[in-house]
Design an enzyme around this catalytic site. Structure first.
Site, PDB file in Angstrom:
ATOM      1  N   ASP A   7       0.738  11.843  16.262  1.00 46.14           N
ATOM      2  CA  ASP A   7       1.019  12.858  16.905  1.00 46.14           C
ATOM      3  C   ASP A   7      -0.023  14.109  16.257  1.00 46.14           C
ATOM      4  O   ASP A   7      -1.060  14.106  15.555  1.00 46.14           O
ATOM      5  CB  ASP A   7       2.522  13.507  16.982  1.00 46.14           C
ATOM      6  CG  ASP A   7       2.766  14.197  15.418  1.00 46.14           C
ATOM      7  OD1 ASP A   7       2.046  14.068  14.403  1.00 46.14           O
ATOM      8  OD2 ASP A   7       4.006  14.481  15.413  1.00 46.14           O
ATOM      9  N   CYS A  64       2.091  11.037  11.686  1.00 47.16           N
ATOM     10  CA  CYS A  64       2.504  12.365  12.099  1.00 47.16           C
ATOM     11  C   CYS A  64       2.572  13.358  10.888  1.00 47.16           C
ATOM     12  O   CYS A  64       1.675  13.050   9.843  1.00 47.16           O
ATOM     13  CB  CYS A  64       3.914  12.075  12.886  1.00 47.16           C
ATOM     14  SG  CYS A  64       5.299  11.585  11.394  1.00 47.16           S
ATOM     15  N   THR A  66       4.660  13.881   8.404  1.00 46.92           N
ATOM     16  CA  THR A  66       5.149  13.190   7.174  1.00 46.92           C
ATOM     17  C   THR A  66       5.012  11.666   7.223  1.00 46.92           C
ATOM     18  O   THR A  66       5.360  11.109   6.157  1.00 46.92           O
ATOM     19  CB  THR A  66       6.842  13.707   7.122  1.00 46.92           C
ATOM     20  OG1 THR A  66       7.514  12.922   8.212  1.00 46.92           O
ATOM     21  CG2 THR A  66       7.014  14.989   6.945  1.00 46.92           C
ATOM     22  N   HIS A  97       5.190  -7.966   0.542  1.00 45.21           N
ATOM     23  CA  HIS A  97       6.672  -8.422   0.421  1.00 45.21           C
ATOM     24  C   HIS A  97       7.513  -8.042   1.624  1.00 45.21           C
ATOM     25  O   HIS A  97       8.448  -8.794   2.041  1.00 45.21           O
ATOM     26  CB  HIS A  97       7.427  -7.563  -0.871  1.00 45.21           C
ATOM     27  CG  HIS A  97       7.107  -8.258  -2.035  1.00 45.21           C
ATOM     28  ND1 HIS A  97       7.569  -7.554  -3.432  1.00 45.21           N
ATOM     29  CD2 HIS A  97       6.181  -9.010  -2.541  1.00 45.21           C
ATOM     30  CE1 HIS A  97       6.900  -8.212  -4.287  1.00 45.21           C
ATOM     31  NE2 HIS A  97       6.145  -9.134  -3.927  1.00 45.21           N
ATOM     32  N   HIS A 132       9.928 -14.028   0.221  1.00 44.27           N
ATOM     33  CA  HIS A 132       9.906 -12.795   1.064  1.00 44.27           C
ATOM     34  C   HIS A 132      10.350 -13.170   2.558  1.00 44.27           C
ATOM     35  O   HIS A 132      10.539 -12.306   3.374  1.00 44.27           O
ATOM     36  CB  HIS A 132       8.465 -12.239   0.739  1.00 44.27           C
ATOM     37  CG  HIS A 132       8.540 -11.673  -0.561  1.00 44.27           C
ATOM     38  ND1 HIS A 132       9.291 -10.905  -1.173  1.00 44.27           N
ATOM     39  CD2 HIS A 132       7.662 -11.998  -1.333  1.00 44.27           C
ATOM     40  CE1 HIS A 132       8.857 -10.784  -2.199  1.00 44.27           C
ATOM     41  NE2 HIS A 132       7.890 -11.489  -2.384  1.00 44.27           N
TER      42      HIS A 132
HETATM   43  C1  RB5 Z   1       5.833  17.724  13.979  1.00 48.18           C
HETATM   44  O1  RB5 Z   1       5.751  19.192  13.758  1.00 48.18           O
HETATM   45  C2  RB5 Z   1       6.430  16.896  12.951  1.00 48.18           C
HETATM   46  O2  RB5 Z   1       7.884  17.114  13.049  1.00 48.18           O
HETATM   47  C3  RB5 Z   1       6.162  15.557  13.089  1.00 48.18           C
HETATM   48  O3  RB5 Z   1       4.705  15.420  13.002  1.00 48.18           O
HETATM   49  C4  RB5 Z   1       6.668  14.440  12.129  1.00 48.18           C
HETATM   50  O4  RB5 Z   1       6.306  15.140  10.874  1.00 48.18           O
HETATM   51  C5  RB5 Z   1       7.946  14.111  12.349  1.00 48.18           C
HETATM   52  O5  RB5 Z   1       8.574  13.342  11.645  1.00 48.18           O
END
Ligand code: RB5
Length: 149
Positions: A7, A64, A66, A97, A132
């Protein structure tokens, strides 16, 4: 063939990974997004998950902000084992694993340099099998609703 998706929050990392793949001649398919304009991460998780489960691509990389939301979305698809990675040990061990088939990272928590390090480890580490296999089979049973404990 490696499936790539992100994203807007992970666009910086996927851009760096594509440059690395281009330099090394590693084949990939880019499922977008293609800019930092705000989009919904489940869409790109679905595209990459589908590329992996269909066999079109052997492994996937999703980014994304995080790495968390896009991994949650990818893990809703049968046959997907998506792992959020923030360190080199995790990048290696989740292949060895957990037999992870999608690497997830966050553009707001991981530098492009580290993302490339984790990508190299993820792609070069084999599934260990052995004990595993049984544990990974249990993940599939959980997914299918046949797991008993
Ligand atoms: C987008 O702002 C953010 O929420 C997305 O990139 C991601 O971190 C979601 O887990």
């Amino acid at each position: 063939m490696i499936a790539l998706g992100c994203d807007h929050g992970g666009f910086n990392l996927i851009t760096a990974i594509k440059a690395y793949f281009d330099k090394e001649g590693i084949a990939y398919k880019d499922y977008g997004t293609y800019s930092e304009e705000s989009v919904d991460y489940p869409v790109y998780a679905a595209k990459v998950a589908n590329a992996v489960t269909s066999g079109e691509c052997e492994l996937g990389i999703l980014c994304c902000g995080t790495g968390i939301g896009i991994s949650m979305a990818a893990n809703k698809f049968k046959g997907i084992r998506a792992a959020v990675v923030n360190n080199e040990f995790g990048a290696e061990m989740t292949r060895r694993h957990n037999h992870a088939n999608i690497l997830c990272m966050g553009g707001r928590v991981t530098t492009p340099e580290n993302a490339i390090k984790y990508t190299k480890l993820f792609l070069s580490t084999p599934e260990e099998g052995g004990r595993h296999d049984k544990r990974v089979a249990m993940l599939t049973e959980i997914e299918n609703g046949t797991f008993s404990f």
